[in-house]
Design an enzyme around this catalytic site. Structure first.
Site: not given
Ligand code: PMP
Length: 286
Positions: A52, A151, A184
């Site tokens: 990721r 991220k 979220e």
């Protein structure tokens, strides 16, 4: 005890672990990061976190100056050098030093930083009784502006949303997307239980595709619990049988109230508790 931090290619004492004030990571939040849990001395789901990280970097046109295998080696070495058995790793890659302008072409020497530390957990009462949430007025990034799947070091809207939660006495806050759908929480993914099935927003809802989320989906399917990834409104949470959050630091934690509405019985539900247990077994290698 002072920590050993990996920076600029070396493990050094934390007092010497510094980066330039001209690093675009500092000047613009230009970089990417990961948070990884350590259980029994091993980084949990290391490969998924490293993948990721490299996907986030690719998406922002940042070339990480080492291979994924080397990165995994550096993480494990930093964990061992600090004698961490149960803890947390923060992995950061910055754009490197450049001019005071935005142009990434002038930047040089991206910094890979690895910090291994103990972990601060939510209070045990929250795991026992579940948490209360409020919806933040600050929405998640519009995917066409900065994909929430990255991220990135630019976490400002999550930080502001979290402060709305803490102002209201909650440790987390629910974030909606630009369409007003449930996305979220500020650092956790959200699930509900409806008629014995799990439901969670899909990646297209504008979420970080959490690694704990993936582990819990797998766990549920292995146990014969159906999982649906569909768009959700807050109404679905208000009227759900159960609700819980997943995240590297939080693991699995029940939500018993949202915006003053009691969810289900107001206690952590049976499916949530089964998944909390199952996830704990997974991390403890049981
Ligand atoms: N959403 C956001 C915005 C996050 O920052 C995180 C990570 N803390 C998560 C969800 C959970 O992802 P993971 O399970 O990979 O930690």
């Amino acid at each position: 005890m002072s920590r050993l931090v990996f920076v600029n290619g070396n493990l050094v004492d934390e007092a010497q672990a510094t980066v330039s004030v001209f690093d675009h990571g500092l000047l613009y939040g230009d970089g990417v990061f990961e948070g990884i849990r350590v259980y029994g001395g091993h980084a949990f789901r290391m490969q998924e976190h490293v993948e990721r990280l490299y996907e986030s970097a690719l998406s922002i046109r940042l070339t990480i100056p080492m291979s994924q295998d080397e990165m995994a080696g550096v993480v494990q070495d930093t964990v061992s050098a600090n004698g961490i058995t149960d803890g947390y790793v923060r992995l950061v890659v910055t754009r490197g030093t450049g001019t005071l302008g935005l142009d990434l072409r002038g930047t040089d020497n991206p910094q890979v930083i690895v910090i291994a530390d103990k972990i601060t957990l939510y209070p045990p009462e929250l795991y026992e009784n579940g948490m209360e949430l409020v919806t933040a007025s600050t929405i998640r990034n519009h995917p066409a502006a900065l994909s929430p799947r990255i991220k990135s070091l630019n976490y400002l809207n999550n930080i502001i949303a979290k402060s709305e939660g803490t102002d209201a006495g909650s440790v987390e806050a629910l974030m909606l997307n630009h369409k007003g759908e449930v996305a979220e929480c500020t650092g956790d993914n959200i699930f509900i239980v409806q008629n014995g099935a799990l439901r969670t927003p899909p990646p297209e809802a504008g979420i970080l595709v959490g690694i704990t989320r993936g582990a819990v989906i797998q766990l549920a399917r292995d146990e014969g619990i159906p999982v649906l990834e569909t768009a959700m409104e807050r109404h679905d949470i208000y009227t759900a049988d159960e609700c819980f959050l997943t995240g590297t630091a939080a693991e699995v934690v029940a939500v018993v109230k949202l915006d003053g509405r009691t969810i289900g019985t107001g206690r952590p539900g049976p499916i949530t508790e089964r998944l909390m247990e199952g996830f704990r077994a997974l991390t403890r290698g049981a």
